[in-house]
Design a protein around this motif. Structure first.
Motif, PDB file in Angstrom:
ATOM      1  N   HIS A  78       3.881   5.438  -4.034  1.00 25.94           N
ATOM      2  CA  HIS A  78       3.249   4.868  -2.838  1.00 25.94           C
ATOM      3  C   HIS A  78       2.713   3.468  -3.128  1.00 25.94           C
ATOM      4  CE1 HIS A  78       3.759   8.316  -0.279  1.00 25.94           C
ATOM      5  NE2 HIS A  78       3.418   9.080  -1.305  1.00 25.94           N
ATOM      6  N   ALA A  79       1.578   3.342  -3.772  1.00 24.15           N
ATOM      7  CA  ALA A  79       1.012   2.022  -4.047  1.00 24.15           C
ATOM      8  C   ALA A  79       1.906   1.290  -5.051  1.00 24.15           C
ATOM      9  CB  ALA A  79      -0.404   2.160  -4.597  1.00 24.15           C
ATOM     10  N   ASP A 137       0.814  -1.219   0.000  1.00 24.18           N
ATOM     11  CA  ASP A 137       0.000   0.000   0.000  1.00 24.18           C
ATOM     12  C   ASP A 137       0.844   1.264   0.000  1.00 24.18           C
ATOM     13  OD1 ASP A 137      -2.314  -1.495  -0.038  1.00 24.18           O
ATOM     14  OD2 ASP A 137      -2.635  -1.360   2.130  1.00 24.18           O
ATOM     15  N   ASP A 138       2.013   1.231   0.658  1.00 24.08           N
ATOM     16  CA  ASP A 138       2.895   2.404   0.681  1.00 24.08           C
ATOM     17  C   ASP A 138       4.356   1.959   0.650  1.00 24.08           C
ATOM     18  OD1 ASP A 138       4.066   4.868   0.839  1.00 24.08           O
ATOM     19  OD2 ASP A 138       3.224   5.395   2.789  1.00 24.08           O
ATOM     20  N   GLU A 167      -0.488   8.028  -5.989  1.00 20.16           N
ATOM     21  CA  GLU A 167      -1.611   8.162  -5.052  1.00 20.16           C
ATOM     22  C   GLU A 167      -1.481   7.117  -3.960  1.00 20.16           C
ATOM     23  OE1 GLU A 167      -5.290   7.837  -7.202  1.00 20.16           O
ATOM     24  OE2 GLU A 167      -4.371   8.833  -8.912  1.00 20.16           O
ATOM     25  N   GLN A 168      -1.798   7.500  -2.739  1.00 21.78           N
ATOM     26  CA  GLN A 168      -1.757   6.572  -1.620  1.00 21.78           C
ATOM     27  C   GLN A 168      -3.100   5.878  -1.502  1.00 21.78           C
ATOM     28  OE1 GLN A 168      -0.084   8.608   1.722  1.00 21.78           O
ATOM     29  NE2 GLN A 168       0.932   6.782   2.385  1.00 21.78           N
ATOM     30  N   ARG A 169      -3.344   5.019  -2.478  1.00 21.83           N
ATOM     31  CA  ARG A 169      -4.600   4.286  -2.554  1.00 21.83           C
ATOM     32  C   ARG A 169      -4.243   2.887  -3.062  1.00 21.83           C
ATOM     33  NH1 ARG A 169      -8.731   5.141  -7.378  1.00 21.83           N
ATOM     34  NH2 ARG A 169      -6.836   5.308  -8.550  1.00 21.83           N
ATOM     35  N   PRO A 170      -4.682   1.846  -2.380  1.00 18.67           N
ATOM     36  CA  PRO A 170      -4.284   0.483  -2.758  1.00 18.67           C
ATOM     37  C   PRO A 170      -4.778   0.085  -4.148  1.00 18.67           C
ATOM     38  CG  PRO A 170      -5.694   0.483  -0.801  1.00 18.67           C
ATOM     39  CD  PRO A 170      -5.548   1.892  -1.232  1.00 18.67           C
ATOM     40  N   ARG A 182       1.955   3.688  -8.373  1.00 17.55           N
ATOM     41  CA  ARG A 182       1.233   4.950  -8.498  1.00 17.55           C
ATOM     42  C   ARG A 182       1.608   5.866  -7.355  1.00 17.55           C
ATOM     43  NH1 ARG A 182      -4.713   3.371  -8.742  1.00 17.55           N
ATOM     44  NH2 ARG A 182      -4.743   1.734  -7.240  1.00 17.55           N
TER      45      ARG A 182
END
Length: 73
Positions: free
Chosen positions: A46-47, A27-28, A69-72, A67
């Motif tokens: 991050h992801a 995830d990060d 964005e910090q989104r799984p 990616r």
């Protein structure tokens, strides 16, 4: 991505995937202790997903998706 050339088998997340044959989803990655290259943090990644590529029962490479964005995935 510049800065990951020469990654050795077993080094970092992609290297671990290449040696184990098992995918890894993070995830990060910027906060992950297995990250060995500063370029990940510098680029704001991050992801992260790393998947082994198989041909004739042998690992021939690794495909990485990342990616900022910090989104799984």
């Amino acid at each position: 991505m510049e800065g990951v050339a020469g990654l050795k088998l077993g080094e970092g997340i992609a290297g671990r995937v290449a040696s184990s044959g098992e995918p890894i989803v993070v995830d990060d990655i910027a906060a992950d202790a297995r990250t060995t290259r500063d370029v990940v943090r510098r680029e704001g990644i991050h992801a992260f997903v790393s998947v082994p590529l198989w041909a004739k029962e042998q690992i021939v490479g690794v495909m990485n998706l990342a990616r900022r964005e910090q989104r799984p995935f």
